[in-house]
Design a protein around this motif. Structure first.
Motif: not given
Length: 257
Positions: A75-78, A83-88, A101-109, A117-120
């Motif tokens: 699961v990435t935070c990007r 709300i959506a993360l908890q729901s998933d 496995l908790a990940l921050t995530g790569d940039l969309p670029s 647009k990234p969320v983070f």
């Protein structure tokens, strides 16, 4: 045997990676699961890896579980807010998925939709905290859940940081992730054994198992690409030359791994 039970029983653990497909044809996933069943402890199911849009890691984790593979739901935070993360995560729990496995995530670029647009809203430490909160029967706003989760959360660390400052930052991040609830750690691909040995001695007292990442090299080009483009991965020049001079590069790549 599940990843959780293997770690608790201190078994030798082998995990692999199953990448969701770009589309709706799941034959490749089915074939991968058939090959892997009985050979691995668990399989990492990537979440829009390298910021490239694909089938979701949640449904792919469900498909893997249905086919006898214990999934590690990445699961990435990007792309999602809290709300959506908890729901998933609640959805994953209902589907019987335990490893996250908790990940921050790569940039969309960096991916195939560079203008997304990234969320983070959270980072990996915040996500681990959210998982712990859901496991305790509450959401991040303090509301009680009608049924709590039972996740076995993990995190990622990079033992091959290229500067001393980056290395120390990785150690501090690992400590934060463990305090936030990580029960296991997975690393980036390891090619410098001495560097990894130094790292393992440094974190020996942390009390959390570390699963070393291994990626067999297929070619010299792959090795040089990883050195240039994959953060935290370093293939020493002597290994590259060994691969270059080998007649059977596939066999040598496996031997190096």
């Amino acid at each position: 045997m599940t990843l959780r039970s293997a770690i608790e029983n201190k078994e030798f653990i082998i995990t692999c990676e199953v990448g969701p497909v770009k589309g709706t044809n799941i034959e490749e996933i089915e074939e991968s699961c058939e090959v892997l069943k009985g050979k691995v402890t668990a399989a990492n199911i990537t979440d829009q890896q390298s910021s490239a849009m694909r089938l979701g890691s949640l449904v792919t984790s469900h498909l893997a579980k249905e086919r006898g593979i214990d999934p590690i739901y990445q699961v990435t935070c990007r792309d999602r807010n809290r709300i959506a993360l908890q729901s998933d995560l609640l959805s994953a729990s209902v589907l019987g998925i335990e490893n996250v496995l908790a990940l921050t995530g790569d940039l969309p670029s960096l991916g195939d939709h560079p203008h997304a647009k990234p969320v983070f809203d959270l980072d990996s430490v915040g996500l681990l905290g959210a998982i712990e909160t859901l496991n305790s029967g509450f959401d991040m706003a303090g509301n009680e859940l009608n049924g709590k989760t039972n996740f076995f959360p993990g995190a990622v660390v990079n033992p091959g940081a290229d500067t001393e400052a980056s290395y120390e930052m990785q150690i501090r991040k690992m400590e934060k992730k463990i305090r936030a609830g990580a029960k296991f750690i997975q690393t980036q691909a390891i090619y410098d054994v001495d560097l990894f040995d130094r790292f393992m001695k440094r974190v020996a007292g942390f009390g959390v198992p570390v699963l070393a990442g291994v990626i067999p090299l297929k070619s010299v080009g792959m090795a040089r690409y990883m050195n240039k483009s994959v953060a935290g991965v370093f293939v020493p020049e002597d290994l590259i030359q060994k691969l270059k001079n080998s007649e059977d590069k596939t066999a040598m790549g496996i031997q190096i791994a």
